[in-house]
Design a protein around this motif. Structure first.
Motif, PDB file in Angstrom:
ATOM      1  N   ARG A 202       5.630   5.428   2.917  1.00  0.00           N
ATOM      2  CA  ARG A 202       5.044   4.121   2.603  1.00  0.00           C
ATOM      3  C   ARG A 202       4.416   4.223   1.216  1.00  0.00           C
ATOM      4  O   ARG A 202       3.572   5.087   0.970  1.00  0.00           O
ATOM      5  CB  ARG A 202       3.996   3.753   3.650  1.00  0.00           C
TER       6      ARG A 202
ATOM      7  N   THR B 104       2.971   1.548  -0.611  1.00  0.00           N
ATOM      8  CA  THR B 104       2.084   0.444  -0.964  1.00  0.00           C
ATOM      9  C   THR B 104       0.718   0.598  -0.297  1.00  0.00           C
ATOM     10  O   THR B 104       0.580   1.274   0.735  1.00  0.00           O
ATOM     11  CB  THR B 104       2.706  -0.896  -0.516  1.00  0.00           C
ATOM     12  N   THR B 105      -0.248  -0.068  -0.900  1.00  0.00           N
ATOM     13  CA  THR B 105      -1.596  -0.107  -0.307  1.00  0.00           C
ATOM     14  C   THR B 105      -1.676  -1.265   0.682  1.00  0.00           C
ATOM     15  O   THR B 105      -0.790  -2.134   0.725  1.00  0.00           O
ATOM     16  CB  THR B 105      -2.650  -0.312  -1.402  1.00  0.00           C
ATOM     17  N   ALA B 106      -2.746  -1.310   1.461  1.00  0.00           N
ATOM     18  CA  ALA B 106      -2.933  -2.396   2.430  1.00  0.00           C
ATOM     19  C   ALA B 106      -3.004  -3.741   1.719  1.00  0.00           C
ATOM     20  O   ALA B 106      -2.444  -4.743   2.192  1.00  0.00           O
ATOM     21  CB  ALA B 106      -4.197  -2.148   3.250  1.00  0.00           C
ATOM     22  N   GLU B 107      -3.663  -3.782   0.570  1.00  0.00           N
ATOM     23  CA  GLU B 107      -3.785  -5.034  -0.183  1.00  0.00           C
ATOM     24  C   GLU B 107      -2.413  -5.483  -0.699  1.00  0.00           C
ATOM     25  O   GLU B 107      -2.085  -6.671  -0.665  1.00  0.00           O
ATOM     26  CB  GLU B 107      -4.749  -4.861  -1.358  1.00  0.00           C
ATOM     27  N   GLU B 108      -1.600  -4.526  -1.168  1.00  0.00           N
ATOM     28  CA  GLU B 108      -0.262  -4.881  -1.657  1.00  0.00           C
ATOM     29  C   GLU B 108       0.612  -5.389  -0.515  1.00  0.00           C
ATOM     30  O   GLU B 108       1.362  -6.355  -0.683  1.00  0.00           O
ATOM     31  CB  GLU B 108       0.383  -3.660  -2.327  1.00  0.00           C
ATOM     32  N   ARG B 109       0.496  -4.775   0.657  1.00  0.00           N
ATOM     33  CA  ARG B 109       1.296  -5.222   1.799  1.00  0.00           C
ATOM     34  C   ARG B 109       0.932  -6.652   2.200  1.00  0.00           C
ATOM     35  O   ARG B 109       1.795  -7.464   2.513  1.00  0.00           O
ATOM     36  CB  ARG B 109       1.106  -4.266   2.983  1.00  0.00           C
TER      37      ARG B 109
ATOM     38  N   LYS C 159       8.083  -0.669  -5.232  1.00  0.00           N
ATOM     39  CA  LYS C 159       8.037   0.588  -5.986  1.00  0.00           C
ATOM     40  C   LYS C 159       9.417   1.193  -6.206  1.00  0.00           C
ATOM     41  O   LYS C 159       9.633   1.912  -7.181  1.00  0.00           O
ATOM     42  CB  LYS C 159       7.149   1.609  -5.251  1.00  0.00           C
TER      43      LYS C 159
END
Length: 824
Positions: A330, A332-337, A397
């Motif tokens: 994974r 991405t960060t939680a905010e990006e998701r 990404k």
């Protein structure tokens, strides 16, 4: 700190080129020298060809042309692209700058604000406007042709040349091209056919490119760092790896020691964002390829994401995404998701839940939230647009893509990975060319974000580092014309210019220029001379009679008298005949009505200029005829075919269009003659909407090599089968006629997708249609939109009112659901 000389030069440029200076000051970054040079050329009133690497920012020159148009009341600018996706992207960018009221979009299936002062369109739309003499061309000052090297495309490239040749002389052309090895030759042609064209070539990438070979888990520099890129010497380490197969690399330290050290100090050694990752010599006992999740993880830990992996297979792209998903990686960060989900749900809100389920939407969304996606022609266009948007916003990404992504879409990466140096071209596996390598790796390095880009080639058994280095250092991508006269082009040229002038126009093509450069200059001089001849004819017009006829008699008489005086030694019989002819001409001249005109001598002076220039022009025409004339000869053969089927009439140089020929003027596509003749013979009369949709699909569909022919049992029943059989018979008849006239003919139409398109037009569900077609959603939508384009033409040109109505019904049946979706 700038020197006094630099400050003086800047002040002088601001004074000489105020528009460029004001435009440059409004940009977020300082313009590069080639961009400034291109803007200066436009401000001087010239056209310009800008050839520069991918990502170098050549579109800024096109944007300056739009800026110039918007600062002059009433001026317009058209921005043309080879693909609808590019048009959509550019439309959004220009709306952000100039507002929705000033910008339009025309892509065939989308029509937004077409009367705006700035209109983005596909090149075919502009070609059709020119042939239709559209009022939208009024006030047109600039045309920007993005990705103009597309004129090498053998299917669509001729459209670019048609536009370049036929645009009014007052229009300034901004041609934007990838770096090609013969940019000067192409620029010379542009200057010849349009005049006043400056050529600007830049080989400099705004973000330097580092070249690597991924040998197991080591990034080995492709070039020897001590020699520098100028010498482009391949890294000796790679040559040793190839020679020994990776067996003798224990002497520095073991691969296990390196991995342990790297894991222990991974965080401490992590380079700053945008910085370079130190690379070391390959240290492997055996060369084994990392799987895709491992490569992604390696790039992530080396701070080399976002990355684009070019995989020359749609199946391979989708499989790569699933491999990353199964690995649990994974990115991405939680905010990006959370942001990804919000964007995606907003973009697909108009699609039905059952269609989303068929498209595998939930798995696709989960992959996006992981930061991973695929991008290829089989993907639903709506999904491709979302992938592009998320990648541009740096939320994705890694993208696994086919090479189609390299064709102009604005998706720059920090790193580009090539898994293999060969691809399947439809017939065999072939090595990629230096031009393709340059185009693909050109995506690496984001201007204003990265200090450098990275190109990574994954090691494969049998790889030759010297060959890879040659691809990376060579710029040998030639631009070759694919221009050839079509039936539609022929009738439009004939109607506008007549046969003789049409041949001269075709002699001005880049194809002819490359075959015989001198012919283009001669053809242009003939066109310019014809304009002068028309002026001379107007000036010698006499209200007493035909002064051209009168001056012709005078000229013949004068030439004969001169010959008689100079040839005193001729036999008496010859001289007597000559004198009789002279006397006859004198009587004819004296009896002519124009002989008694009080302005006779004034008219005669213009007549002398006319006949002198006409003689020179006729001599030039003979020069052209004695040269290659390859394009014009093909044009003559096309006209011969059209004459045999009754689309043109007349003899020799006085051909004119019949009613069928006028219908042909508005039919565009590979099978223009087959479509026109089917309509004229009424082969499709009586078909219902779904059946006509199936027929249109059969004429635009191009099966893949392994698709085979359609099972007759799968074809729509009833009238369709009779109409399809007659259409195939007509194709065979026309194909024989083309071969008899030494033309290449066309491929047999394929009904491989006709049954599925028939079902879709009747309202069948998406899952059933895709199963029937055995086709990816993106491919089906692409063929459906081409079917819509042909149906739209049929609704306009069909001689039968009933068939025209049926075409509109069929069009409505196809344009629904995911086919009708548009993000615009």
């Amino acid at each position: 700190m700038t020197s006094p000389a630099d400050r003086y030069a800047a002040a002088r440029a601001a004074q000489d080129y105020p528009a460029t200076s004001a435009f440059a000051d409004s940009q977020r970054f300082r313009l590069d020298p080639f961009q400034i040079e291109g803007c200066h050329a436009l401000e001087r009133g010239n056209s310009v060809l800008v050839a520069a690497p991918t990502g170098a920012g050549k579109t800024i020159v096109g944007e300056f042309a739009i800026h110039l148009a918007m600062t002059a009341p009433g001026d317009k600018a058209f921005y043309t692209t080879p693909m609808k996706a590019l048009s959509n992207q550019k439309f959004r960018e220009l709306v952000d700058v100039y507002g929705a009221d000033e910008v339009g979009l025309l892509t065939g299936d989308v029509n937004i604000n077409g009367s705006a002062r700035i209109v983005v369109m596909t090149t075919e739309v502009l070609r059709n406007m020119i042939y239709a003499d559209s009022r939208a061309l009024d006030g047109l000052r600039y045309v920007i042709m993005d990705e103009v090297h597309y004129l090498a495309d053998r299917f669509r490239g001729a459209v670019w040349e048609e536009v370049i040749i036929h645009l009014p002389p007052s229009v300034r052309l901004v041609s934007l091209s990838a770096t090609v090895s013969n940019a000067e030759e192409f620029g010379d042609w542009l200057d010849t056919v349009r005049g006043g064209t400056e050529v600007i070539v830049s080989e400099v990438r705004p973000v330097p490119l580092e070249q690597h070979v991924l040998v197991r888990d080591d990034l080995v520099p492709l070039f020897d760092g001590r020699s520098g890129m100028a010498t482009a010497q391949v890294n000796q380490e790679l040559l040793r790896i190839r020679s020994f197969g990776g067996q003798n690399y224990e002497r520095n330290r073991s691969a296990q020691e390196y991995r342990s050290a790297r894991h222990a100090g991974a965080q401490a050694k992590r380079p700053p964002r945008g910085g370079r990752r130190p690379v070391r010599s390959a240290n492997v006992r055996r060369i084994e390829r990392l799987d895709r999740p491992q490569v992604v993880d390696l790039l992530d830990r080396a701070n080399l994401l976002p990355a684009i992996f070019f995989i020359f297979s749609r199946v391979g792209c989708d499989a790569a995404v699933q491999q990353v998903r199964r690995s649990g990686l994974r990115l991405t960060t939680a905010e990006e998701r959370q942001e990804i989900r919000a964007i995606v749900e907003d973009r697909v809100r108009t699609l039905r839940d059952e269609d989303l389920a068929v498209l595998g939407y939930w798995d696709w969304l989960d992959n996006l939230e992981r930061g991973v996606a695929s991008h290829h022609a089989g993907l639903l266009p709506a999904f491709k647009e979302i992938v592009e948007e998320l990648y541009q916003q740096r939320l994705l990404k890694v993208v696994f893509a086919t090479e189609t992504l390299a064709l102009g879409i604005n998706m720059p990466a920090r790193t580009v990975v090539l898994e293999r140096m060969e691809k399947f071209n439809g017939e065999a596996r072939v090595a990629i060319t230096s031009g393709e390598y340059t185009q693909l790796t050109g995506r690496a390095g984001r201007r204003g974000i990265d200090v450098e880009g990275h190109a990574v080639v994954q090691w494969t058994e049998g790889m030759d580092p010297q060959a890879v280095a040659a691809l990376a250092s060579r710029r040998t991508y030639p631009l070759n014309s694919s221009f050839r006269p079509t039936y539609n082009m022929a009738v439009n040229l004939l109607d506008r210019f007549g046969r003789t002038r049409s041949r001269e126009v075709l002699e001005s093509s880049f194809a002819q220029f490359q075959a015989d450069r001198a012919v283009v200059g001669l053809a242009r001089s003939v066109r310019e001379a014809e304009t002068s001849l028309e002026g001379y004819l107007a000036s010698m017009t006499c209200d007493r009679g035909d002064f051209t006829e009168y001056s012709g008699i005078r000229r013949e008489l004068s030439d004969l008298e001169k010959k008689n005086r100079a040839d005193q030694q001729a036999p008496r019989g010859v001289r007597d005949k000559r004198l009789q002819k002279i006397e006859s001409l004198r009587r004819a001249m004296q009896r002519h009505a124009c002989h008694r005109c009080p302005d006779r001598e004034a008219h005669a002076r213009w007549a002398e200029r006319y006949w002198k220039l006409k003689r020179e022009t006729d001599r030039t025409r003979r020069q052209i005829e004695n040269r290659t004339g390859t394009v014009a000869r093909v044009f003559d053969r096309v006209l011969d075919v059209l004459a045999e089927v009754g689309y043109v009439q007349g003899d020799g140089e006085t051909l004119t269009l019949t009613d069928a020929g006028r219908t042909m003027q508005r039919i565009y596509g590979e099978r223009d003659l087959l479509v026109a003749e089917s309509l004229r013979r009424g082969l499709w009369d009586g078909l219902d909407g779904p059946s006509l949709a199936a027929m249109a699909c059969a004429l635009v569909y191009e099966p893949r090599r392994d698709d085979g022919s359609a099972d007759p049992r799968d074809l729509p029943r009833g009238r369709f089968r009779i109409a399809w059989e007659r259409t195939q018979e007509l194709w065979a008849e026309l194909d024989d006629l083309e071969h008899d006239n030494r033309l290449p003919g066309s491929d047999r139409p394929s009904a491989g997708l006709a049954g599925a398109m028939y079902a879709w037009a009747r309202g069948m569900t998406l899952d059933a249609v895709l199963e029937d077609a055995d086709m990816a959603a993106g491919d089906f939508v692409r063929w459906a939109k081409q079917t819509i384009d042909l149906l739209d033409q049929l609704s306009i040109v069909a001689p039968s009112a009933e068939t025209a109505r049926t075409a509109r019904t069929a069009l409505d049946g196809v344009r629904r659901g995911i086919v009708a979706y548009s993000s615009m």
